[in-house]
Write a protein that holds these residues in place. Structure first.
Motif, mmCIF file in Angstrom:
data_model
loop_
_atom_site.group_PDB
_atom_site.id
_atom_site.type_symbol
_atom_site.label_atom_id
_atom_site.label_comp_id
_atom_site.label_asym_id
_atom_site.label_seq_id
_atom_site.Cartn_x
_atom_site.Cartn_y
_atom_site.Cartn_z
ATOM 1 N N TYR A 144 -2.883 11.501 6.717
ATOM 2 C CA TYR A 144 -3.465 10.785 7.847
ATOM 3 C C TYR A 144 -3.490 9.286 7.577
ATOM 4 C CZ TYR A 144 -4.710 15.600 8.430
ATOM 5 O OH TYR A 144 -4.629 16.956 8.523
ATOM 6 N N GLN A 145 -3.789 8.922 6.365
ATOM 7 C CA GLN A 145 -3.763 7.513 5.986
ATOM 8 C C GLN A 145 -2.330 6.987 6.023
ATOM 9 O OE1 GLN A 145 -5.693 8.109 2.225
ATOM 10 N NE2 GLN A 145 -7.684 7.429 3.004
ATOM 11 N N ARG A 146 -1.371 7.786 5.548
ATOM 12 C CA ARG A 146 0.043 7.382 5.603
ATOM 13 C C ARG A 146 0.498 7.206 7.043
ATOM 14 N NH1 ARG A 146 0.906 11.486 2.046
ATOM 15 N NH2 ARG A 146 2.229 12.593 3.516
ATOM 16 N N ALA A 147 0.095 8.114 7.919
ATOM 17 C CA ALA A 147 0.487 8.010 9.334
ATOM 18 C C ALA A 147 -0.072 6.730 9.950
ATOM 19 C CB ALA A 147 0.000 9.234 10.107
ATOM 20 N N LEU B 41 0.833 -1.207 0.000
ATOM 21 C CA LEU B 41 0.000 0.000 0.000
ATOM 22 C C LEU B 41 0.864 1.251 0.000
ATOM 23 C CD1 LEU B 41 -2.801 -0.861 2.597
ATOM 24 C CD2 LEU B 41 -3.111 -0.390 0.163
ATOM 25 N N GLU B 42 1.916 1.209 0.788
ATOM 26 C CA GLU B 42 2.794 2.373 0.877
ATOM 27 C C GLU B 42 3.467 2.646 -0.470
ATOM 28 O OE1 GLU B 42 5.815 3.962 4.209
ATOM 29 O OE2 GLU B 42 6.413 2.053 3.323
ATOM 30 N N SER B 43 3.884 1.597 -1.156
ATOM 31 C CA SER B 43 4.592 1.793 -2.424
ATOM 32 C C SER B 43 3.668 2.290 -3.534
ATOM 33 C CB SER B 43 5.290 0.501 -2.859
ATOM 34 O OG SER B 43 4.344 -0.467 -3.242
ATOM 35 N N ARG B 44 2.368 1.967 -3.444
ATOM 36 C CA ARG B 44 1.412 2.445 -4.449
ATOM 37 C C ARG B 44 1.139 3.933 -4.296
ATOM 38 N NH1 ARG B 44 -1.022 -2.769 -3.876
ATOM 39 N NH2 ARG B 44 -2.386 -2.062 -2.226
ATOM 40 N N GLY B 45 1.261 4.451 -3.079
ATOM 41 C CA GLY B 45 1.030 5.878 -2.849
ATOM 42 C C GLY B 45 -0.439 6.235 -2.941
ATOM 43 N N ARG C 226 1.886 3.803 8.516
ATOM 44 C CA ARG C 226 3.220 3.692 9.112
ATOM 45 C C ARG C 226 3.162 3.034 10.491
ATOM 46 N NH1 ARG C 226 7.239 2.908 6.392
ATOM 47 N NH2 ARG C 226 8.478 3.494 8.183
ATOM 48 N N PHE C 227 2.106 3.334 11.261
ATOM 49 C CA PHE C 227 1.959 2.641 12.541
ATOM 50 C C PHE C 227 1.867 1.144 12.290
ATOM 51 C CE2 PHE C 227 -0.438 0.442 15.736
ATOM 52 C CZ PHE C 227 0.200 0.823 16.896
ATOM 53 N N GLY C 228 1.038 0.748 11.323
ATOM 54 C CA GLY C 228 0.888 -0.677 11.018
ATOM 55 C C GLY C 228 2.210 -1.317 10.636
ATOM 56 N N ILE C 229 2.998 -0.629 9.839
ATOM 57 C CA ILE C 229 4.301 -1.158 9.437
ATOM 58 C C ILE C 229 5.208 -1.321 10.655
ATOM 59 C CG2 ILE C 229 6.430 -0.554 8.183
ATOM 60 C CD1 ILE C 229 4.504 0.693 6.021
ATOM 61 N N HIS C 230 5.274 -0.305 11.498
ATOM 62 C CA HIS C 230 6.114 -0.397 12.706
ATOM 63 C C HIS C 230 5.605 -1.493 13.645
ATOM 64 C CE1 HIS C 230 8.794 2.954 11.967
ATOM 65 N NE2 HIS C 230 7.759 3.695 11.622
#
Length: 180
Positions: free
Chosen positions: A144-147, A135-139, A150-154
């Motif tokens: 707010y969605q990115r934040a 999802l992050e790589s698709r942009g 990022r929590f999910g990734i961490h």
């Protein structure tokens, strides 16, 4: 007249309805896709909340359409209730992690069996991490969605790192490092 505050589940439905009208089925799909990994909603909760929101005048239900789907739209009162809810400080989280609960009582279970449970959970965390990274790589996400992403990734990386430590901790082959 002072209205009672809405609960987080109802607030999430109002939040999704900001994008436009949707049926309960569609809202459940949005919830599963967008917040399902950290906030669970059941079908019965969605329909119960929609009924309560309609009774409070926070949403308005349209005519029943195909497959008995009934669209709901946000009202001005619903927008105000959501704005009031989202402006309040959120409660502190409480982890409900079934693997952690089993681990807490692990003395009553064979260590090998417990580590099998961990490995099954590892696959889920690896899949979630891969999905989040995709999802992050698709942009195309707002800040707010990115934040949130990022929590999910961490979180997934931390869960996997913890799982890496468990065999040594549970078998006593080495002392686990104290993260402090």
């Amino acid at each position: 007249m002072t209205r009672s505050p809405i609960n987080p589940t109802a607030a999430s439905l109002l939040g999704f309805l900001h994008a436009g009208e949707a049926s309960g089925y569609e809202l459940l799909g949005c919830a599963e896709a967008f917040i399902g990994d950290f906030w669970s909603l059941t079908r019965s909760q969605v329909y119960r909340e929609l009924t309560a929101l309609e009774q409070r005048g926070l949403v308005v239900a349209g005519d029943t359409g195909a497959r008995s789907r009934r669209p709901y739209a946000l009202t001005d009162a619903g927008r105000e209730a959501f704005a009031s809810w989202v402006a309040q400080p959120p409660d502190t989280e409480q982890i409900r992690y079934p693997l952690l609960l089993t681990l807490a009582f692990g003395a009553h279970l064979d260590t090998g069996r417990l580590l099998e449970h961990v490995e099954r959970h590892r696959l889920t965390h690896e899949e979630r991490l891969a999905g989040y990274l995709g999802l992050e790589s698709r942009g195309g996400l707002d800040a707010y969605q990115r934040a949130t992403l990022r929590f999910g990734i961490h979180y997934e990386r931390a869960a996997l790192a913890w799982m890496d430590e468990l065999p040594a901790i549970l078998t006593g082959t080495t002392e686990a490092a104290d993260p402090r």
